[in-house]
Every structure is written in structure tokens, then in C-alpha cells.
Design an enzyme around this catalytic site. Structure first.
Site, PDB file in Angstrom:
ATOM      1  N   HIS A  69       0.812  -1.229   0.000  1.00  0.00           N
ATOM      2  CA  HIS A  69       0.000   0.000   0.000  1.00  0.00           C
ATOM      3  C   HIS A  69       0.845   1.279   0.000  1.00  0.00           C
ATOM      4  O   HIS A  69       0.316   2.372  -0.042  1.00  0.00           O
ATOM      5  CB  HIS A  69      -0.952   0.038   1.194  1.00  0.00           C
ATOM      6  CG  HIS A  69      -0.268   0.223   2.529  1.00  0.00           C
ATOM      7  ND1 HIS A  69       0.224  -0.824   3.270  1.00  0.00           N
ATOM      8  CD2 HIS A  69      -0.001   1.334   3.245  1.00  0.00           C
ATOM      9  CE1 HIS A  69       0.761  -0.358   4.378  1.00  0.00           C
ATOM     10  NE2 HIS A  69       0.647   0.949   4.393  1.00  0.00           N
TER      11      HIS A  69
HETATM   12  C1  UD1 Z   1      -1.975   5.471   5.786  1.00  0.00           C
HETATM   13  C2  UD1 Z   1      -0.683   5.991   6.401  1.00  0.00           C
HETATM   14  C3  UD1 Z   1       0.369   4.891   6.338  1.00  0.00           C
HETATM   15  C4  UD1 Z   1      -0.123   3.601   6.951  1.00  0.00           C
HETATM   16  C5  UD1 Z   1      -1.461   3.210   6.331  1.00  0.00           C
HETATM   17  C6  UD1 Z   1      -2.024   2.013   7.069  1.00  0.00           C
HETATM   18  C7  UD1 Z   1      -0.193   8.370   6.140  1.00  0.00           C
HETATM   19  C8  UD1 Z   1       0.566   9.371   5.369  1.00  0.00           C
HETATM   20  N1  UD1 Z   1      -0.168   7.113   5.651  1.00  0.00           N
HETATM   21  O1  UD1 Z   1      -1.732   5.219   4.420  1.00  0.00           O
HETATM   22  O2  UD1 Z   1       1.517   5.314   7.047  1.00  0.00           O
HETATM   23  O3  UD1 Z   1       0.809   2.584   6.691  1.00  0.00           O
HETATM   24  O4  UD1 Z   1      -2.384   4.305   6.467  1.00  0.00           O
HETATM   25  O5  UD1 Z   1      -2.928   1.314   6.311  1.00  0.00           O
HETATM   26  O6  UD1 Z   1      -0.793   8.674   7.144  1.00  0.00           O
HETATM   27  N2  UD1 Z   1      -9.149   4.751   1.564  1.00  0.00           N
HETATM   28  C9  UD1 Z   1     -10.392   4.162   1.504  1.00  0.00           C
HETATM   29  N3  UD1 Z   1     -10.980   3.824   2.683  1.00  0.00           N
HETATM   30  C10 UD1 Z   1     -10.425   4.064   3.899  1.00  0.00           C
HETATM   31  C11 UD1 Z   1      -9.180   4.681   3.932  1.00  0.00           C
HETATM   32  C12 UD1 Z   1      -8.543   5.004   2.759  1.00  0.00           C
HETATM   33  O7  UD1 Z   1     -10.948   3.926   0.422  1.00  0.00           O
HETATM   34  O8  UD1 Z   1     -11.040   3.715   4.931  1.00  0.00           O
HETATM   35  C13 UD1 Z   1      -8.464   5.076   0.285  1.00  0.00           C
HETATM   36  C14 UD1 Z   1      -8.724   6.496  -0.199  1.00  0.00           C
HETATM   37  O9  UD1 Z   1      -8.811   6.487  -1.579  1.00  0.00           O
HETATM   38  C15 UD1 Z   1      -7.454   7.212   0.188  1.00  0.00           C
HETATM   39  C16 UD1 Z   1      -6.396   6.122   0.107  1.00  0.00           C
HETATM   40  O10 UD1 Z   1      -7.066   4.929   0.487  1.00  0.00           O
HETATM   41  O11 UD1 Z   1      -7.162   8.309  -0.641  1.00  0.00           O
HETATM   42  C17 UD1 Z   1      -5.198   6.367   1.006  1.00  0.00           C
HETATM   43  O12 UD1 Z   1      -5.613   6.548   2.368  1.00  0.00           O
HETATM   44  P1  UD1 Z   1      -4.694   7.387   3.387  1.00  0.00           P
HETATM   45  O13 UD1 Z   1      -5.220   7.246   4.749  1.00  0.00           O
HETATM   46  O14 UD1 Z   1      -4.480   8.760   2.867  1.00  0.00           O
HETATM   47  O15 UD1 Z   1      -3.298   6.685   3.271  1.00  0.00           O
HETATM   48  P2  UD1 Z   1      -2.908   5.150   3.389  1.00  0.00           P
HETATM   49  O16 UD1 Z   1      -2.314   4.731   2.094  1.00  0.00           O
HETATM   50  O17 UD1 Z   1      -4.057   4.373   3.911  1.00  0.00           O
HETATM   51  N1  UDP Z   2      -3.665  -5.864   8.941  1.00  0.00           N
HETATM   52  C1  UDP Z   2      -4.897  -6.512   9.044  1.00  0.00           C
HETATM   53  N2  UDP Z   2      -5.555  -6.819   7.905  1.00  0.00           N
HETATM   54  C2  UDP Z   2      -5.076  -6.557   6.662  1.00  0.00           C
HETATM   55  C3  UDP Z   2      -3.814  -5.894   6.566  1.00  0.00           C
HETATM   56  C4  UDP Z   2      -3.133  -5.561   7.721  1.00  0.00           C
HETATM   57  O1  UDP Z   2      -5.355  -6.790  10.150  1.00  0.00           O
HETATM   58  O2  UDP Z   2      -5.742  -6.871   5.675  1.00  0.00           O
HETATM   59  C5  UDP Z   2      -2.957  -5.509  10.171  1.00  0.00           C
HETATM   60  C6  UDP Z   2      -1.587  -6.129  10.299  1.00  0.00           C
HETATM   61  O3  UDP Z   2      -1.683  -7.409  10.880  1.00  0.00           O
HETATM   62  C7  UDP Z   2      -0.870  -5.126  11.180  1.00  0.00           C
HETATM   63  C8  UDP Z   2      -1.447  -3.809  10.731  1.00  0.00           C
HETATM   64  O4  UDP Z   2      -2.713  -4.117  10.135  1.00  0.00           O
HETATM   65  O5  UDP Z   2      -1.201  -5.319  12.547  1.00  0.00           O
HETATM   66  C9  UDP Z   2      -0.537  -3.164   9.743  1.00  0.00           C
HETATM   67  O6  UDP Z   2      -1.193  -2.114   9.114  1.00  0.00           O
HETATM   68  P1  UDP Z   2      -0.786  -1.538   7.694  1.00  0.00           P
HETATM   69  O7  UDP Z   2      -0.009  -2.536   6.937  1.00  0.00           O
HETATM   70  O8  UDP Z   2      -2.021  -1.004   7.091  1.00  0.00           O
HETATM   71  O9  UDP Z   2       0.112  -0.267   8.101  1.00  0.00           O
HETATM   72  P2  UDP Z   2       1.638  -0.078   8.503  1.00  0.00           P
HETATM   73  O10 UDP Z   2       1.977  -1.038   9.568  1.00  0.00           O
HETATM   74  O11 UDP Z   2       2.443  -0.244   7.264  1.00  0.00           O
HETATM   75  O12 UDP Z   2       1.684   1.343   8.950  1.00  0.00           O
END
Ligand code: UD1
Ligand code: UDP
Length: 366
Positions: free
Chosen positions: A205
Site C-alpha cells: 500500500h
Molecule cells: C496510511 C498511512 C500509512 C499507513 C497506512 C495504514 C499516512 C501518510 N499514511 O496510508 O503510514 O501505513 O495508512 O494502512 O498517514 N481509503 C479508503 N478507505 C479508507 C481509507 C482510505 O478507500 O477507509 C483510500 C482512499 O482512496 C485514500 C487512500 O485509500 O485516498 C489512502 O488513504 P490514506 O489514509 O491517505 O493513506 P494510506 O495509504 O491508507
Molecule cells: N492488517 C490486518 N488486515 C489486513 C492488513 C493488515 O489486520 O488486511 C494488520 C496487520 O496485521 C498489522 C497492521 O494491520 O497489525 C498493519 O497495518 P498496515 O499494513 O495497514 O500499516 P503499517 O503497519 O504499514 O503502517
């Protein structure tokens, strides 16, 4: 003592859960949980509050998705108002997301002390938004809870006074230990028709992998080429959007050994990782969970903040080049006795009592 805890993205709910449970045992501590609304889909947020038996946040700012400046700014405005209203003694921010930084900036400018959980992690790659978020958050914080001794060293190198740093261990490890029983009851292998040791887990992601069409194509093509592994791919919403936009969704769906599924819950994910042959990921949290569950991790990044797992030989950084991914994975598949070696490694992430240490330190501080 009133502690305002800021959560917003999936991993923040998981890393906060043991702290919330620990604090709930103590009548002196009142936790005010504030959700920024950064993640809002059921399977990115609510599922974890339910599974981890957490109280509902008292406020959800409903900020949602947008550019970095827009999202962080909107969170800060909402959090500033919330801090003024709730008057916490301290604001606790876990992790490295935009919600983390917004919480730290809003609080420090109102002269409310900030405590940072997962302080001192460094990838030394300022192109990653998380690196910016964690560095700035650390430098706004009065108490810095470090997950490893290496994180402590990183903070000292940056001139953070030693008396502000606590080596707590990693609250994600606490969470995993507490939730393994639930994970083992998850039946996810039956649900997805999988056999122990006969599949790999894939999550991706990070913007450098999914927002760059060439990188995303390389990862998809590598996975398609690695036919020797059934791949379970719980797709993050950001990634799903990019796969659709680039036309790669159709391409990956043709490959029979790659199984795209919705994001899974925490218990299901732990079980999937534990019983898999290997994990392919660019997630920070999953690199550590693979390590604790003795599963080899192939990290689709050039750098990681969890260097300990790489140094110990449990995590291989392969970046996002197709040939490199395929070659490194095949080399790993040929290693004999890997599982036994992974089980024998020391754990630099504490003793599973990080949340106890954190709550104690917060009480002492206040
Ligand atoms: C964010 C965090 C990242 C973390 C990740 C965990 C920042 C800069 N990034 O990245 O560090 O690893 O969360 O998963 O804070 N979206 C949906 N539904 C949701 C949430 C997001 O559809 O519930 C989609 C939207 O199109 C959005 C995109 O995902 O624009 C990215 O979401 P965003 O929270 O901005 O960043 P992540 O890639 O999720
Ligand atoms: N995770 C989950 N379901 C998923 C993907 C991730 O429960 O489909 C959990 C994973 O086990 C870990 C956390 O989410 O505990 C990690 O989150 P993510 O990879 O979104 O973010 P990051 O750790 O890179 O910030």
C-alpha cells in the site's frame, strides 16, 4: 489524569489496543480516545475496534481522505478544538501516520505535553511520508516510547535528552501475544481453502509502490511469475484504486495462484501470517508480525525502519524491481531449515509488557 489518545489509521488502532486495556484497569487514568477518521471503511477501522474490544472513540472527526496538507491540516483544526474542549493532561500519539503528526502538532502548540509510542524508528528515507511524520512527532514529544534499543540510539543521535526516552518495547508485540488465542480460532484457512505452509501472504500500500505505475506493474508481474506460491492478497483500498486505474486488476485476476480478497481482520491476519510460507509486504507492522510469528518476510522496499529484523536475517529487502523480487524469493525458497532458524532468533522488541511500562510512565509524568 486525562490522556487524549489520537488514532485514525488501521495500525494505530492495533498498536493502541493494549495500552487502552492496560489503562482501563487503573482508576487514576482516564483515556479519551479521539479518532481522526483518516480510515473509515468498516474493514479499515470499525472491525479492529470490535475485534479488540475497544470502547467507541468519544469523538470521530470524520476527516477522510485527501492530499497530505489537506488531510493533516483538517485533522489539526479538529484536534485543536477537541484538545481545548477535553483539556487533557497529555496527548498520546502512536505510530507515524498523518493522524500521529496532526495530534503532535496540535497539542504541542497548545502547550499540552505529547507522548509518542513507537518513537525513534527511522528508515532514513525522507521520501516516505511516515519518516517525515515520525521525525517531526519525536521532536515535538516530551516522552518518547521506543520499541527497541536501536530506536533509543536513533533518538540520542538526534539530540533528544536521555531522560525523555523510555525503552518500552513494542505494543504491537503485546497485542499479538494477547490476541494469538483469538487468532487461532479464526478459521481463515478453511474460509479461504488454504493449507498450512502452502501459501504466501501479500500486502502492498506504500505510495512508492502503488502510486508509481511502473513499480506496481513490476510487483504484479513478479507475483504472477512466482507460480510456485499461492498468494493471498488482502487488498488495501488505495491499492485497489491504483490496480483499477492502471488496468492491472484485470491482469492479476487472470493469474489463478493469486487470490485477491478484501482487507482481513486482525485475528485472521495473524493466523494467515503464522501459517504461511512467507510474507510479501511493504507494511511496517507486518514486517514485525512476520518476525514474531517466525515467518520469513520479503519486504518490497529499499529501506525499512525495522532494521533489527533485517540484521537478524528474518527480513529481506528486495525493493520493487520484478527480476530482483523473483530471484530473491527463489533463493529464499531454496534455503533449508529456515523455519527452525527463525524460531531461534532473539526478540529485540521487548518482553510483551510495553503497554504496562507506558501506562506507568504516563502516570509518573502527570
Ligand atoms: C496510511 C498511512 C500509512 C499507513 C497506512 C495504514 C499516512 C501518510 N499514511 O496510508 O503510514 O501505513 O495508512 O494502512 O498517514 N481509503 C479508503 N478507505 C479508507 C481509507 C482510505 O478507500 O477507509 C483510500 C482512499 O482512496 C485514500 C487512500 O485509500 O485516498 C489512502 O488513504 P490514506 O489514509 O491517505 O493513506 P494510506 O495509504 O491508507
Ligand atoms: N492488517 C490486518 N488486515 C489486513 C492488513 C493488515 O489486520 O488486511 C494488520 C496487520 O496485521 C498489522 C497492521 O494491520 O497489525 C498493519 O497495518 P498496515 O499494513 O495497514 O500499516 P503499517 O503497519 O504499514 O503502517
Amino acid at each position: 489524569m486525562k490522556v487524549m489518545l489520537v488514532i485514525g489509521a488501521r495500525p494505530q488502532i492495533i498498536k493502541s489496543a493494549p495500552i487502552i486495556h492496560e489503562a482501563s484497569k487503573d482508576a487514576e487514568v482516564e483515556f479519551q480516545i479521539v479518532h481522526t477518521g483518516q480510515h473509515y471503511d468498516f474493514e479499515m477501522s470499525r472491525i479492529f475496534l470490535d475485534e479488540l474490544e475497544l470502547p467507541d472513540p468519544i469523538v470521530n472527526l470524520g476527516v477522510g481522505s485527501g492530499s497530505h496538507a489537506w488531510q493533516t491540516g483538517k485533522m489539526m483544526v479538529g484536534l485543536e478544538k477537541t484538545i481545548k474542549k477535553l483539556k487533557p493532561d497529555l496527548v498520546l500519539v502512536p505510530g507515524d501516520t498523518n493522524s500521529t503528526l496532526a495530534g503532535a502538532l496540535a497539542a504541542v502548540k497548545l502547550h499540552v505535553p505529547v507522548a509518542h509510542v513507537e518513537a525513534g524508528a527511522r528508515s532514513y528515507d525522507m521520501k516516505m511520508p511516515e519518516e517525515v511524520n515520525r521525525r517531526l512527532t519525536d521532536h515535538c514529544s516530551r516522552i518518547l516510547f521506543a520499541a527497541t534499543e536501536n530506536c533509543v540510539k536513533n533518538l540520542l543521535k538526534e539530540g533528544i535528552p536521555e531522560d525523555q526516552i523510555r525503552f518500552s518495547g513494542d505494543t504491537m508485540y503485546d497485542a499479538l501475544l494477547k490476541r494469538m488465542v483469538g487468532a487461532l480460532r479464526s478459521h481463515v484457512l478453511e474460509r479461504l481453502g488454504l493449507k498450512v505452509g502452502e501459501y504466501a501472504v501479500l500486502t502492498v500500500h506504500r505510495p512508492e509502490n502503488v502510486d508509481d505505475p511502473k513499480a506496481l506493474k513490476d510487483i504484479v508481474e513478479a507475483v504472477i511469475q512466482l507460480k510456485e506460491l499461492v498468494m493471498i492478497f488482502p487488498v488495501h483500498p488505495r491499492t485497489l484504486e491504483r490496480l483499477k486505474a492502471t488496468g492491472l486488476l484485470k491482469r492479476v485476476k487472470v493469474a489463478k495462484h493469486v487470490r485477491l480478497v478484501d482487507p482481513v481482520g486482525y485475528h485472521e491476519m495473524l493466523q494467515l501470517v503464522k501459517d504461511s510460507k512467507m510474507v510479501f509486504t511493504d507494511s511496517g507492522g507486518l514486517q514485525k508480525e512476520a518476525f514474531w510469528l517466525h515467518t520469513l518476510c520479503i519486504t518490497l522496499r529499499e529501506r525499512t525502519e525495522w532494521v533489527e529484523t533485517v540484521k537478524l536475517g528474518a527480513n529481506m529487502l528486495v525493493g520493487n524491481n520484478k527480476e530482483m523480487i523473483v530471484r530473491k524469493v527463489r533463493e529464499c525458497l531454496a534455503i533449508e531449515g529456515l523455519e527452525t532458524k527463525l524460531k531461534e532468533l532473539p526478540n529485540p522488541f521487548g518482553d510483551g509488557n510495553a503497554s504496562v511500562k507506558i501506562v506507568e510512565a504516563l502516570k509518573e509524568f502527570c
